[in-house]
Design an enzyme around this catalytic site. Structure first.
Site, mmCIF file in Angstrom:
data_model
loop_
_atom_site.group_PDB
_atom_site.id
_atom_site.type_symbol
_atom_site.label_atom_id
_atom_site.label_comp_id
_atom_site.label_asym_id
_atom_site.label_seq_id
_atom_site.Cartn_x
_atom_site.Cartn_y
_atom_site.Cartn_z
ATOM 1 N N ASP A 116 18.824 24.309 21.230
ATOM 2 C CA ASP A 116 17.516 23.878 21.721
ATOM 3 C C ASP A 116 16.434 24.787 21.097
ATOM 4 O O ASP A 116 16.265 25.896 21.548
ATOM 5 C CB ASP A 116 17.454 23.872 23.241
ATOM 6 N N GLU B 187 18.824 38.121 19.572
ATOM 7 C CA GLU B 187 19.416 36.817 19.865
ATOM 8 C C GLU B 187 19.778 36.057 18.593
ATOM 9 O O GLU B 187 20.769 35.334 18.545
ATOM 10 C CB GLU B 187 18.408 36.017 20.691
#
Length: 558
Positions: free
Chosen positions: A305, A511
């Site tokens: 996403d 991340e």
């Protein structure tokens, strides 16, 4: 059709909208406001909120009044998670990364290992006694959170967290994560995207069986297998239910069954409602808006996403159409789930279930080969569903509907080589696949790019994500070809080096990373880049455990 029926969540979304109006968009993170734990009963908070002064024209609440209200009725986001030291953490576990000989790399690996302490939490007892005051869901065991804004358990993140925990010899913590996820299946029928009330409407890539398999291979824990197998059967039913399963008839008239992502949601995602609502302004009718919200939530279920992979127009997020896509990686994960169930059933002596899932997995293998393999590319690809090809719920196969654009997901089936090699190597030419990967443009100087399209979305170029590196590296390393294994090691070295460089520069694990520039973390997407970071830590440790780091190998890129 799922809707927001949780009174607390509905109220928090009102607060989220008010916060955006009152405080402005600078550094605004909508997730913060739906994560706020309520201090008192909801009616009192609603009454106080309704009584706040508002500017006559805009309805904006003065910042001082709004801030006072928040402090009076809410605790800080994530304060309902309590720090807890993992029971099995040791500063330097016995047998830790024995192949890492370089002293500088070993010192850094121990620092990455120590991050597990920083990410370890337990859910506060207040969540259990007053669940109506929290969007956080109660879980029985210790949790490892990804980090930064992600202060709850996430589903597919947990697989790579567990891979890292196993390298850190933290078997009890890894087992506790699995049992937390099992508790979600037992309550909701599937593992949630994350352990929040607003994630109940969707899942994430189904990797629970893979977590159990990794733990079993290390510990031989048959009792864990017995405990988890009923939940895995329930999860499999979820992914082949009418919500997710699609029937496609090939040109020979044979029917095949594959799965897609599809959330049960037709509203703005609570954790990003203000942003979803802004995007939806493009649409003029309620039904168009609802369809957009459904697609965005379904894309969130994919874990990607967001990405041009799901968009009809790669420059326009509102053209996301993931429910019209059969993703090759999702079906790879479901295939492995089926194979794992067969293995686990055999371990505990349930030969009937084991044989049943051998047959089920053979059918999916044949379907993936028939519908998602592109021999001209030497890659597996996604398949776009076209309603014009459908009749009474059955889609007719159209080879032109294969998505031949290049994504890292096109090579995720290689991951099966590391786990069930006999299911893959008999059907495909390893050399063809490896050469296709090398020519794809995905392998950059510091890792594997997610796609070749620089759209500004975070699951696109130039970002590289730890899970994709790990799956493709594991597949290459398990191939018969010496050249494939060398390629796996080369990608590993460069990925580790950029993680190391970024850590030395910023003091954090990130991340995602920019695979074009050493030590530069990734960007794009709908929120700021995050640190922590659970799956990045896990992949670093898992790769170092597998490949090591010799004394004489430099840790820098010079």
């Amino acid at each position: 059709m799922a809707t927001v029926t949780d009174p607390l969540l509905s109220f928090l979304q009102r607060i989220q909208s008010a916060a955006l109006c009152s405080m402005g968009p600078t550094d605004f993170d909508p997730k913060r406001y739906v994560d706020l734990p309520l201090k008192t009963d909801l009616p009192a908070a609603i009454s106080a909120f309704n009584s706040l002064p508002r500017q006559s024209q805009s309805g904006t609440i003065p910042i001082s009044d709004f801030s006072h209200f928040l402090k009076q009725f809410f605790d800080e986001a994530a304060s309902d998670l309590v720090y807890t030291k993992p029971v099995d953490f040791e500063p330097e576990p016995e047998g830790f990364l024995v192949k890492v000989e370089n002293e500088v790399m070993r010192e850094w690996a121990l620092e990455v290992h120590a991050i597990w302490k920083n990410l370890s939490r337990r859910v506060s007892d207040s969540v259990k006694t007053h669940p109506e005051r929290h969007t956080l869901l109660y879980l029985p065991g210790t949790v490892i959170v990804p980090g930064s804004r992600f202060q709850e358990v996430y589903y597919w993140d947990s697989y790579w967290v567990i891979r890292g925990l196993l390298a850190s010899k933290m078997y009890e913590t890894a087992k506790g994560i699995v049992l937390n996820l099992v508790s979600l299946i037992e309550t909701y029928g599937h593992v949630l995207n994350g352990a929040r009330t607003y994630y109940i409407n969707r899942s994430q890539p189904p990797l629970l069986s893979s977590m159990v398999m990794e733990i079993y291979m290390r510990t031989g824990d048959v009792e864990l297998v017995k405990r988890v197998l009923p939940a895995l059967l329930k999860e499999h039913s979820f992914w082949i239910s009418d919500i997710h399963q699609v029937t496609i008839q090939d040109q020979g008239g044979c029917k095949h069954f594959l799965s897609r992502y599809q959330a049960r949601w037709y509203q703005p995602r609570p954790e990003g409602a203000t942003k979803d609502e802004k995007l939806s302004l493009k649409f003029s009718t309620p039904s168009e808006k609802d369809a957009f919200y459904h697609e965005i939530a379904s894309a969130a279920e994919s874990g990607w996403d967001f990405s041009s992979r799901w968009m009809r127009n790669s420059s326009d997020l509102t053209t996301t159409a993931i429910t019209s896509i059969i993703p090759v990686d999702l079906n790879t994960f479901i295939l492995k789930l089926e194979q794992d169930i067969s293995t686990f059933a055999k371990i505990i002596g349930d030969n009937s279930t084991s044989q049943k899932f051998i047959e089920v997995s053979k059918s999916r293998i044949a379907t993936i080969r028939s519908l998602l393999w592109n021999p001209n590319l030497g890659q597996w690809v996604d398949y776009w569903l076209d309603e014009h090809d459908a009749h009474q719920g059955v889609y007719n196969w159209n080879p032109a509907s294969q998505n031949c654009k290049i994504f890292a997901s096109n090579f995720v089936p290689l991951w099966l080589l590391a786990h069930y090699p006999d299911q893959l190597t008999e059907e495909y030419n390893e050399e063809l696949i490896m050469n296709s990967l090398k020519k794809s443009g995905l392998i950059r100087e510091y890792g594997i790019a997610t796609s070749l399209s620089n759209t500004g979305q975070q699951w696109d170029f130039p970002n590289g994500w730890a899970p994709l590196q790990h799956m493709i590296i594991e597949g290459l390393a398990s191939a018969h070809s010496k050249e494939a294994r060398q390629l796996a090691e080369s990608i590993t070295i460069n990925w580790i080096k950029t993680n190391f460089a970024a850590y030395k520069k910023t003091g954090a694990i990130h991340e995602k990373y920019n695979v074009e520039s050493c030590g530069e973390y990734g960007g794009g997407g709908l929120y700021k880049p995050q640190t922590g970071f659970g799956w990045s830590n896990g992949v670093i440790l898992a790769l170092l455990e597998e490949f090591g780091w010799p004394h004489d190998r430099d840790v820098t890129t010079s």
